[in-house]
Design an enzyme around this catalytic site. Structure first.
Site, PDB file in Angstrom:
ATOM      1  N   ASP A  68      37.787  41.550  23.431  1.00  0.00           N
ATOM      2  CA  ASP A  68      37.550  40.285  23.415  1.00  0.00           C
ATOM      3  C   ASP A  68      36.055  39.849  23.241  1.00  0.00           C
ATOM      4  O   ASP A  68      35.339  40.642  23.217  1.00  0.00           O
ATOM      5  CB  ASP A  68      38.029  39.449  24.782  1.00  0.00           C
ATOM      6  N   ASN A 137      41.596  37.014  38.760  1.00  0.00           N
ATOM      7  CA  ASN A 137      43.000  36.330  38.692  1.00  0.00           C
ATOM      8  C   ASN A 137      43.972  36.981  38.039  1.00  0.00           C
ATOM      9  O   ASN A 137      44.834  36.475  37.503  1.00  0.00           O
ATOM     10  CB  ASN A 137      42.594  35.077  38.178  1.00  0.00           C
ATOM     11  N   HIS A 139      43.869  38.443  35.057  1.00  0.00           N
ATOM     12  CA  HIS A 139      43.888  38.839  33.485  1.00  0.00           C
ATOM     13  C   HIS A 139      43.408  40.122  33.224  1.00  0.00           C
ATOM     14  O   HIS A 139      42.835  40.887  33.784  1.00  0.00           O
ATOM     15  CB  HIS A 139      42.827  37.709  33.055  1.00  0.00           C
ATOM     16  N   GLU A 144      44.633  35.068  30.173  1.00  0.00           N
ATOM     17  CA  GLU A 144      44.577  34.093  31.418  1.00  0.00           C
ATOM     18  C   GLU A 144      46.100  33.696  31.971  1.00  0.00           C
ATOM     19  O   GLU A 144      47.043  33.531  31.043  1.00  0.00           O
ATOM     20  CB  GLU A 144      44.014  32.767  30.954  1.00  0.00           C
TER      21      GLU A 144
HETATM   22  C1  GLP Z   1      36.080  39.958  32.065  1.00  0.00           C
HETATM   23  C2  GLP Z   1      36.697  40.775  30.864  1.00  0.00           C
HETATM   24  C3  GLP Z   1      37.820  41.599  30.961  1.00  0.00           C
HETATM   25  C4  GLP Z   1      36.998  42.495  32.177  1.00  0.00           C
HETATM   26  C5  GLP Z   1      37.239  41.600  33.708  1.00  0.00           C
HETATM   27  C6  GLP Z   1      36.742  42.382  34.839  1.00  0.00           C
HETATM   28  O1  GLP Z   1      36.130  38.656  32.066  1.00  0.00           O
HETATM   29  N1  GLP Z   1      37.268  39.655  29.798  1.00  0.00           N
HETATM   30  O2  GLP Z   1      37.984  42.520  30.146  1.00  0.00           O
HETATM   31  O3  GLP Z   1      37.806  43.461  32.475  1.00  0.00           O
HETATM   32  O4  GLP Z   1      36.914  40.149  33.315  1.00  0.00           O
HETATM   33  O5  GLP Z   1      35.455  42.240  34.809  1.00  0.00           O
HETATM   34  P1  GLP Z   1      34.478  43.002  35.734  1.00  0.00           P
HETATM   35  O6  GLP Z   1      34.632  44.506  35.500  1.00  0.00           O
HETATM   36  O7  GLP Z   1      33.231  42.484  35.656  1.00  0.00           O
HETATM   37  O8  GLP Z   1      34.985  42.765  37.188  1.00  0.00           O
END
Ligand code: GLP
Length: 246
Positions: A68, A137, A139, A144
């Site tokens: 992404d 959440n 995702h 989302e």
């Molecule tokens: C982000 C990314 C995801 C990631 C997730 C967890 O927003 N879009 O690909 O895996 O949220 O992030 P973190 O590892 O900082 O908790």
């Protein structure tokens, strides 16, 4: 399911998996986020320990697609996921341009960019190993909730919860987090031949339990991963705390 003692042990295991996949010239699906920072550091350490010729061979056939990117952030914006990947992997490894792919957050038409990106994944033969983190959440990528299991790569609005979660990278200001992103969809993620879900920390314990141990549902997009025949979950003890083991 593999429960490791701590984030370092998780990172070491996941780095080993990624290294093996690179040796097999796999197409990698890569993720960003804080969970991945120790993973990529461990991967760098492994790769830099290789004899130069072996490393050159491996890097020469590197093919990866990130999940992404924020809409509106240029590749060189410090908070873009392109910059994250440049800092974590592409720069230190001096990866040849173009082998580490990521959606263009500044494309004039983000919907068209999402279609182009999805087609590029298909043209590469699909993803062999998809690395995933877990949003607080539920995702995956930026899929989302609510989200079905058959969403394609698209441009979508980010929820207040996600902008809050990612605010730390934007000096703690959720309003500074872009409102939209381009993400591979649940359909592309589920089409990967293997999926490696990596979750660490107490804050993810409850959402991990819902993702893995409650019936799949649109409110927890990661729960669709239960349907993947080749899902490996790697967590630390803190993230595993709410799981029920029989
Ligand atoms: C982000 C990314 C995801 C990631 C997730 C967890 O927003 N879009 O690909 O895996 O949220 O992030 P973190 O590892 O900082 O908790």
């Amino acid at each position: 399911m593999r429960v490791e003692a701590d984030t370092d042990a998780v990172a070491a295991h996941v780095a080993e998996r990624l290294h093996q996949a690179l040796e097999q010239a796999a197409v990698l699906g890569l993720a960003t986020g804080r969970t991945m920072e120790p993973v990529y550091a461990a991967l760098l350490q492994r790769l830099k320990a290789l004899p130069p010729q072996q490393l050159a061979l491996l890097l020469g056939r590197w093919r990866s697609f990130n999940l992404d990117e924020y809409v509106g952030l240029a590749k060189d914006h410090p908070q873009s996921f392109a910059s994250f990947m440049q800092r974590q992997l592409a720069g230190p490894l001096q990866l040849p341009g173009g082998c580490l792919q990521i959606p263009d957050g500044c494309a004039a038409d983000p919907e068209a960019e999402a279609r182009r990106y999805s087609a590029a994944v298909i043209a590469a033969g699909g993803i062999d190993l998809q690395l995933l983190g877990l949003g607080s959440n539920g995702h995956v990528g930026f899929n989302e909730p609510p989200c079905s299991a058959s969403e394609s790569c698209r441009c979508l609005g980010l929820s207040p919860a996600t902008r809050e979660q990612n605010a730390a990278a934007f000096e703690g200001d959720p309003a500074a987090v872009p409102e939209r992103a381009i993400t591979l969809g649940t359909s592309e993620i589920l089409a990967a031949r293997r999926v490696l879900l990596v979750v660490t920390g107490t804050a993810k314990a409850q959402i991990l339990r819902r993702a893995l141990q409650e019936p799949p549902c649109p409110e927890v997009p990661a729960s669709w991963l239960q349907r993947h025949p080749q899902l490996e979950v790697v967590v630390d003890q803190a993230a595993a705390a709410a799981l029920k083991f029989s």
